[in-house]
Design an enzyme around this catalytic site. Structure first.
Site, mmCIF file in Angstrom:
data_model
loop_
_atom_site.group_PDB
_atom_site.id
_atom_site.type_symbol
_atom_site.label_atom_id
_atom_site.label_comp_id
_atom_site.label_asym_id
_atom_site.label_seq_id
_atom_site.Cartn_x
_atom_site.Cartn_y
_atom_site.Cartn_z
ATOM 1 N N ASN A 59 25.809 36.089 37.434
ATOM 2 C CA ASN A 59 26.932 35.503 38.053
ATOM 3 C C ASN A 59 27.943 36.669 38.059
ATOM 4 O O ASN A 59 27.771 37.734 38.565
ATOM 5 C CB ASN A 59 27.313 34.062 37.861
ATOM 6 C CG ASN A 59 27.512 33.933 36.434
ATOM 7 O OD1 ASN A 59 26.718 33.936 35.540
ATOM 8 N ND2 ASN A 59 28.919 33.811 36.064
ATOM 9 N N ASP A 60 29.257 36.312 37.550
ATOM 10 C CA ASP A 60 30.455 37.151 37.751
ATOM 11 C C ASP A 60 30.191 38.723 37.432
ATOM 12 O O ASP A 60 29.439 38.857 36.378
ATOM 13 C CB ASP A 60 31.475 36.680 36.713
ATOM 14 C CG ASP A 60 31.692 35.298 36.656
ATOM 15 O OD1 ASP A 60 31.151 34.670 38.015
ATOM 16 O OD2 ASP A 60 32.470 34.850 36.121
#
Length: 852
Positions: A59-60
């Site tokens: 993710n991020d």
């Protein structure tokens, strides 16, 4: 925000449930280049020019820094699976922000902590003492998410070999305020004070804090910013940077990016920003003034003793308007006058409807205030929750599993009585018992198998909730129908604790002997299943509404719907009534939810000529699509450029997208600028220039194509493909809507990229973009405000195997959306609706893969 969402960080499984931590991760691999040449990177939905890890969850973006000719991209990664968990920092490097080499895992989780999001800097002056003046260290500043108690604090790690190997600082953490919602530090060198500056989020408080340090180890709090703008979800992954306005280096403004989840402009996750000034200690945003909604005719303000001609059913709305909060409710704000409709009577466990008399639509817009739970209306659901009649195979009442056989530890010794320790509130089951495999958290696995029965009715209906891990996934959470020992039907959850009906048509299996097996073989996020009331029936069960919404009903159908933002503060919403002029309509407030935030509030229904705007609509957004989150920028980029990248996903459904063996992609890096648009300073973006290196030399072209209320294929001009870079200019004529359709083909699939002349909005419609049934919030239309210039609309469209990124105008309107079409859907069409439009010029380049 509900207390359930705030407290989720207390457990390792938290992310799967609400999926909002800006710091998450995927697995240690050999360098990516070595893996290329096999079947990797050619999977059905594998992006061809967006970064993805070879396998596992990502993710991020984290630690974005440029050093010695390399752009570093660290990212939240799970080394051990394709769902969120064991958060660590993956690592990739690039020389041009387009071609990436995946490196081994950088920062690993351990028994004490997960490594959540953060940033990286080059400590040129060796202020930390981690390196030398000749070999300055690269320092990562990350959030330690402690496994014991869920506390979050800021920590350091360092590298002296260009980020290839890392050492965690023995003095960690360097900032600890005792909070479980304190994360995602973005650090930079602030030259005027010759010190380090940290921007970090108090996520649940909707605040950003600014700290200063001389050595990255000892920090002093300087100021706070917030709450402001959109506050419907947690604030995460902040970023702060200066940019010249309209290219004038004498006019510098600062941009504060604050990512929010949920509560974004398109629903769920999004990246908002503020423009203002920063003096080294304090950020001061531009004054946006106060908001005054459009005036109009108030049709219901709930100021009387009763509901007037409105009809209440159930108990949720009480006997009349509330005067604010009711028993057991937090402080309610944002309503007008002394009264409002409030379905919290009896708490979240109560349900009911509040319906207006019929009226004739005679105004363009219906504006109103709404608050309460974020449980949207789902098309196709019914309000009647009566279970279908038939032969009940199991209702899990009576305290035992009866003749069912359990293995493993996931099912405990008996059915659960509801919500288990550490779990979000479970709802939607019948009676007092259900199957719930959250025994001791998601870590347990097992099976539960029914006695043999004869299929003697047309349907098998059952209630199901929990994790979305299909039967054919490596680690399923599924209900299976077995005939002759083979799985012939299966179903899985939708990453929600609310059970709802699923149904199998088993007419072709009449007379067969069968068993039902409930399987939990998953120990990651959402690694559990909830099941209840399995019944053989000649009636197919329909999914039941679990909404908390305000609906507009025309011809017996819900045509417009709005929901709250998990907040007791009411805010403006608006229905566009223009398509229904002269028709008979009703307004209906619906509370069919008994879980957390299971209530709705509404006030001041007003007929008006202009739409009211919510705080979310009035906020500024770096991207208006569903799939651009945790957006942060690179430090030290050459030439003073400011490049930004975001996670191309949304926590509403991020763990359910149909990709394997990886899950998660990054957006294309974008060059950011501040421009004056319609008298306001706006953050704009365009794809990084080096993306052009992927273009095949000669584009396919089209020009002077006029279409009137129709679609026209462009494939005859050679304009088609799964990975495209398209530049298009349209002239406005009299069409209501016009634009391009991409990835058209199989079964009517299409992703519509259009411009609405009546609302002056760019839009992307992905309701027919292929696979999307994994989550009810995935299909839909995203819009961004965009004014035509000199009667023309310019678009830059990046099409990849599973995404579109659309840049309108000079980059002031951007929409990023994932799509999952059939690989055979490669067509491109030009269209116009309600009149004519002209495609002045189009150039479309096939894009090479960055993996081969």
């Amino acid at each position: 925000m509900s207390s359930v969402r705030v407290s989720r960080h207390a457990r390792i499984r938290m992310m799967a449930a609400v999926a909002t931590v800006c710091a998450l991760s995927a697995a240690p691999l050999a360098p990516g280049a070595a893996a290329v040449g096999t079947s990797a990177y050619t999977e059905t939905y594998r992006p061809q020019f967006h970064f993805t890890p070879q396998k596992n969850w990502m993710n991020d973006p984290n630690g974005l820094v440029y050093y010695q000719g390399e752009y570093h991209l660290f990212y939240q990664y799970n080394p051990n699976g394709n769902s969120w968990g064991d958060m660590s920092w993956g690592h990739a490097v690039s020389k041009d922000l387009v071609h990436w080499e995946e490196l081994p895992l950088a920062l690993s989780h351990d028994d004490e902590e997960m490594v959540f999001s953060g940033s990286a800097v080059v400590d040129w002056n060796n202020t930390t003492g981690f390196g030398t003046q000749k070999n300055p260290p690269m320092v990562a500043i990350y959030t330690s998410a402690y496994n014991n108690g869920g506390k979050q604090a800021q920590s350091l790690a360092y590298s002296t070999d260009r980020g290839r190997t890392w050492t965690k600082y023995q003095g960690n953490p360097v900032i600890d305020i005792g909070s479980t919602n304190f994360r995602d530090p973005k650090v930079q060198w602030y030259a005027p004070t010759k010190s380090w500056l940290m921007t970090v989020s108090l996520s649940a408080e909707h605040k950003v804090q600014f700290y200063s340090s001389k050595n990255l180890k000892d920090w002093q709090l300087q100021s706070e910013f917030g709450p402001a703008g959109a506050t419907g979800g947690v604030w995460e992954c902040p970023d702060l940077f200066p940019l010249a306005v309209d290219g004038d280096n004498k006019k510098i403004k600062w941009v504060l990016v604050v990512n929010i989840n949920p509560g974004g402009i398109a629903g769920g996750s999004a990246a908002q920003y503020f423009v203002g000034d920063f003096d080294g200690k304090k950020f001061t945003p531009e004054d946006q003034g106060t908001y005054t909604p459009p005036t109009g005719n108030v049709v219901q303000d709930f100021e009387g003793d009763g509901f007037g001609g409105w009809t209440a059913t159930g108990t949720a709305f009480g006997q009349g308007p509330a005067t604010g909060a009711v028993d057991g409710q937090g402080t309610v704000s944002g309503f007008d006058g002394k009264g409002l409709a409030n379905s919290f009577h009896g708490g979240d466990g109560s349900t009911g409807l509040l319906t207006s008399p019929a009226f004739t639509v005679d105004s363009p817009y219906l504006n109103f205030k709404i608050g309460g739970g974020r449980h949207p209306h789902e098309a196709g659901t019914v309000l009647d929750s009566t279970p279908p009649e038939g032969t009940v195979l199991a209702d899990f009442e009576g305290g035992t599993y009866g003749g069912w056989t359990a293995s493993g530890g996931a099912f405990g010794t008996a059915p659960a009585g509801g919500t288990l320790p550490g779990q979000q509130q479970v709802a939607g089951y019948l009676g007092s018992g259900l199957v719930n495999t959250f025994q001791n958290g998601d870590a347990t696995t097992g099976t539960l198998t029914s006695p043999e029965f004869t299929v003697d009715k047309k349907y098998v209906n059952f209630l199901i909730g929990g994790g979305n891990h299909p039967a054919d996934a490596p680690s399923p959470t599924a209900v299976e129908l077995l005939v002759d020992g083979q799985v012939v039907r299966s179903a899985t959850g939708k990453d929600t604790e609310a059970l709802n009906w699923a149904s199998w048509d088993v007419g072709d299996l009449a007379g067969k002997k069968a068993r039902i097996r409930i399987v939990d073989d998953n120990t990651g996020g959402w690694g559990h299943l909830n099941v209840d009331h399995i019944v053989l029936s000649d009636t197919q069960a329909q999914r039941v509404s679990q909404e908390t919404s305000v609906n507009l009903i025309v011809d017996g159908k819900v045509v417009r719907s709005a929901t709250g933002a998990d907040s007791e503060a009411l805010d403006w919403a608006s229905f566009d009534m223009r398509p229904y002029q002269g028709k008979e309509a009703r307004i209906q407030l619906v509370d069919k939810n008994t879980a957390g935030w299971g209530h709705v509030m509404a006030d001041r229904f007003t007929s008006a000529d202009e739409p009211a705007q919510s705080a979310v609509q009035r906020a500024d957004w770096a991207d208006y699509g569903k799939d651009y989150y945790a957006a942060v920028s690179w430090e030290n980029a050459p030439g003073g450029k400011r490049y930004m990248i975001g996670w191309m996903n949304n926590w509403d459904y991020g763990g359910s997208i149909p990709t394997s063996p990886w899950r998660g992609a990054q957006s294309i890096p974008r060059e950011m600028a501040l421009r004056t648009v319609d008298g306001r300073i706006r953050l704009t973006s365009k794809p990084v220039g080096s993306l052009r290196s992927l273009r095949h030399k000669s584009p396919a072209t089209a020009s002077g194509v006029t279409v009137k209320s129709t679609s026209q294929r462009l494939t005859d001009a050679g304009i088609k493909g799964k990975a495209l870079d398209i530049e298009a200019t349209f002239s406005l004529e009299d069409a209501d809507r016009f634009g391009l359709k991409v990835r058209t083909g199989a079964g009517g699939e299409e992703t519509v990229i259009g411009y609405d002349t009546t609302t002056q909005e760019l839009y992307v419609d992905r309701t027919r973009s292929g696979a999307g049934g994994f989550n009810s919030t995935f299909p839909g239309v995203q819009t961004a405000p965009l004014k035509a210039k000199n009667g023309k609309v310019e678009l830059r469209i990046l099409v990849d195997w599973s995404s579109v990124e659309v840049f309108g105008g000079d980059g002031e309107a951007v929409i990023t959306d994932q799509i999952f079409p059939d690989p055979a859907s490669t067509g491109v069409e030009v269209f116009a609706e309600g009149g004519a439009a002209t495609l002045d010029q189009l150039r479309a380049w096939q894009l090479k893969s960055i993996w081969r």
